[in-house]
Write a protein that holds these residues in place. Structure first.
Motif, PDB file in Angstrom:
ATOM      1  N   THR B 158      41.082  31.384  41.660  1.00  0.00           N
ATOM      2  CA  THR B 158      41.241  31.960  40.325  1.00  0.00           C
ATOM      3  C   THR B 158      39.932  32.486  39.752  1.00  0.00           C
ATOM      4  OG1 THR B 158      40.974  29.764  39.375  1.00  0.00           O
ATOM      5  CG2 THR B 158      43.224  30.537  39.703  1.00  0.00           C
ATOM      6  N   ALA B 159      38.810  31.929  40.181  1.00  0.00           N
ATOM      7  CA  ALA B 159      37.556  32.300  39.528  1.00  0.00           C
ATOM      8  C   ALA B 159      36.627  33.119  40.409  1.00  0.00           C
ATOM      9  CB  ALA B 159      36.838  31.047  39.040  1.00  0.00           C
ATOM     10  N   SER B 160      36.714  32.978  41.728  1.00  0.00           N
ATOM     11  CA  SER B 160      35.749  33.697  42.554  1.00  0.00           C
ATOM     12  C   SER B 160      36.332  35.025  43.010  1.00  0.00           C
ATOM     13  CB  SER B 160      35.360  32.859  43.777  1.00  0.00           C
ATOM     14  OG  SER B 160      36.246  33.118  44.828  1.00  0.00           O
ATOM     15  N   LYS B 161      35.461  35.994  43.159  1.00  0.00           N
ATOM     16  CA  LYS B 161      35.975  37.323  43.469  1.00  0.00           C
ATOM     17  C   LYS B 161      36.502  37.386  44.904  1.00  0.00           C
ATOM     18  CE  LYS B 161      32.254  40.482  44.796  1.00  0.00           C
ATOM     19  NZ  LYS B 161      31.307  41.493  44.358  1.00  0.00           N
ATOM     20  N   LEU B 164      40.029  35.999  44.774  1.00  0.00           N
ATOM     21  CA  LEU B 164      40.938  37.022  44.256  1.00  0.00           C
ATOM     22  C   LEU B 164      41.212  38.071  45.335  1.00  0.00           C
ATOM     23  CD1 LEU B 164      39.620  37.664  40.620  1.00  0.00           C
ATOM     24  CD2 LEU B 164      41.701  36.465  41.293  1.00  0.00           C
TER      25      LEU B 164
END
Ligand SMILES: Nc1ncnc2c1ncn2[C@@H]1O[C@H](COP(=O)(O)OP(=O)(O)O)[C@@H](O)[C@H]1O
Ligand SMILES: [Mg+2]
Lengths: 274, 293
Positions: B158-161, B164
């Motif tokens: 959810t937070a790291s590119k 994603l």
């Protein structure tokens, strides 16, 4: 809307040059045959034509996404910012500054709006991603309120998200494939207004593929008309909007698309006999 | 009587969950059903054991070296074995991972022998008192590590590119490429992460039970867990793992007390698997496609 429109950068600088390309799918299906077009920096260029003319294929040839569909540019050359880009992988072309907003919006349905936007900035490593997200929300305020999954957005909102996601990559050139598809006339107006603002305020060059020729010509400076994989007509947006053939077959008014499609065939024939 | 069973089930189940997550990671990112998941635990545990005994490394160092090794291991497997199979029929890919499984089982036996070997002692065996139960610290550590890995997955996706990007690739490879994501890199990364995470689980089990070919069995236990949770759901994998962990303990207890069928510990999860497949083939959390408006 209130921002004064700064004049686009030196309007004679060539950004994209497509020279006589030929595109083949699956090694046999010849879809684009000898197409050429030029896009100057800072402009909005319209690429018009009926369903199946090869508009999307042309955009995919430029963005390299052709590779993902067993397609190949078999002849000719595509130059971006002076460099030849044929055959380069699509993810590397994005890094060079070309971003395609694909037909059908193609947002990632099982992610939120915000996650979609952050993914638009995947190729970036600077620290201005956050402020750019606010910039996108500035253009599309209603996206900010949508906290659920992007798959539940309306068609118009998905189109806005797709354009916003493209902006997050800070591209030099956006290839936009049928942004008006499936939208109500009111939404089409809104979306095109924003496309125009993005071009003026951010200086992003746009190659705009549309079936809605009237709308496209109202924002573009120059246009090309494609048929069966070739450019059959080009000129300034004003000249095209005045052109009798274009008027007859592409500006025939709403709801007449099916009819004009049949008429188109005779148009083709006429052109060929010339 | 039931409480220790359930606690034990949760501790083991959390490990199943971790292995199941790393299995789902590969499946989601690259659509490969990895029959060699258990061998990731096996290879990881043996390599760590080797660093600790033959090289006499302190535990933290051997552990870090193991993680580094498994990163390379995962990437090399993907690039050398699976990348050439992209676009080949699913059955070819499955046979390739089955082959990898057999190959690494044999290789580990050949190098390290067929007998279980204990890890050098890392913790004092002094048990701790929790809710009136005597629990060994290694079990607590195991649970802690499992939870840490799960939280890590949550953060990653959810937070790291790159997390994603992995989800984007799982959703639609063409879209991912249009965003500037290199799909081959995502595949390699998913194998690397999966191998590392499974190896951590392998080391944990090795520390508790010793290292032996029994570790491979975790790769099989993963199937009931992920089928229960849904093949493409990371959260489902965790819950599936926990359920299977508790289920096998409770089943064994029920069997010992009343049924006397024997060997329920190993078999109950697969009864569950068959039942799930009959009533809910996509699992509890499997993909429900969101329709475009
Ligand atoms: N992936 C593909 N494989 C084979 N043929 C394709 C593929 N994509 C498009 N075509 C064909 O190429 C032609 C042009 O398609 P397209 O570029 O999508 O046209 P447009 O965008 O102008 O409607 C059509 O005849 C279509 O059937
Ligand atoms: Mg199209």
């Amino acid at each position: 809307m209130s921002a004064p429109a700064p004049a686009p950068v030196a309007a004679t600088e060539m950004l994209l040059e497509v020279n006589n390309i030929e595109v083949v799918y699956n090694d046999v299906i010849l879809v684009v045959r000898g197409l050429s077009l030029a896009v100057l920096k800072g402009e909005i260029i319209a690429l018009l034509g009926a369903n199946g003319a090869g508009k999307s294929t042309t955009l995919k040839a430029i963005s390299g996404l052709l590779k993902t569909e067993e397609g190949e540019v078999t002849r000719g050359e595509i130059r971006f910012a002076g460099e030849r880009i044929n055959g380069i992988d699509p993810h590397l072309i994005v890094r060079r500054g070309i971003f395609q907003v694909m037909e059908g919006r193609r947002i990632i349905a099982d992610m939120t709006c915000l996650e979609n936007l952050r993914l638009g900035a995947f190729t970036r490593s600077d620290n201005q991603v956050k402020s750019d997200i606010d910039m996108v929300y500035g253009y599309f305020p209603r996206l900010k309120e949508r906290t659920g999954l992007a798959g539940y957005l309306s068609g118009g909102e998905q189109q806005m998200l797709a354009i916003g996601r493209a902006l997050m990559a800070r591209p030099k050139l956006i290839l936009m494939d049928e942004p008006s598809m499936g939208l109500s006339p009111l939404l089409v107006k809104e979306v095109f207004g924003i496309i125009q603002r993005i071009n003026r305020e951010l200086g992003v060059t746009i190659l705009l593929v549309e079936q809605n020729a009237r709308m496209a010509l109202s924002v573009a400076s120059y246009g090309y008309v494609m048929e069966q994989g070739k450019v059959v007509l080009d000129g300034t947006a004003a000249a095209l909007a005045d052109n009798e053939d274009v008027k007859e077959f592409y500006l025939g008014g709403h709801g007449a698309e099916r009819k004009s499609f049949r008429g188109l065939k005779s148009y083709k024939r006429r052109k060929r006999w010339l | 009587m039931l409480l220790p069973l359930i606690l034990n089930g949760l501790i083991v189940g959390a490990l199943y969950g971790v292995v199941a997550m790393s299995f789902v990671l590969i499946y989601k990112a690259s659509q490969v059903v990895n029959f060699a998941q258990g061998e990731f635990l096996l290879v990881g545990a043996w390599v760590c054991w080797w660093f600790l005994t033959d090289w006499q490394m302190p535990f933290w160092m051997g552990f870090l070296f193991t993680l580094a090794f498994m990163t390379c291991f995962g990437i090399i497997l993907q690039v050398v074995v699976l990348r050439p199979l992209i676009g080949e029929p699913v059955i070819s890919v499955i046979m390739a991972t089955v082959g990898l499984s057999i190959f690494f089982q044999a290789l580990m036996k050949w190098i390290f022998g067929v007998f279980a070997k204990p890890f050098p002692p890392i913790f004092s065996a002094q048990s701790v008192d929790i809710l009136g139960l005597q629990v060994q610290p290694v079990y607590l550590l195991s649970l802690g590590i499992s939870l840490f890995i799960m939280a890590g997955f949550g953060w990653f996706f959810t937070a790291s590119k790159h997390g994603l990007a992995m989800r984007a690739t799982a959703f639609d490879q063409q879209v991912a490429q249009s965003l500037g994501i290199s799909v081959p890199k995502v595949f390699a990364m998913s194998w690397a992460i999966s191998a590392v995470v499974s190896a951590v689980a392998g080391v944990v089990v090795g520390v508790v039970n010793g290292v032996s070919s029994a570790l491979s069995f975790y790769g099989i236990k993963v199937f009931p867990a992920v089928i229960l949770g849904g093949l493409d759901s990371v959260v489902g994998a965790v819950l599936g793992g926990l359920v299977i962990g508790v289920l096998e303990n409770v089943a064994q207890y029920v069997d010992a007390e009343w049924l006397h069928w024997g060997n329920m510990y190993a078999i109950a999860p697969f009864y569950a698997l068959v039942i799930i497949l009959m009533i809910k083939p996509y699992g509890l959390f499997g993909t429900r496609n969101i329709e475009r408006v």
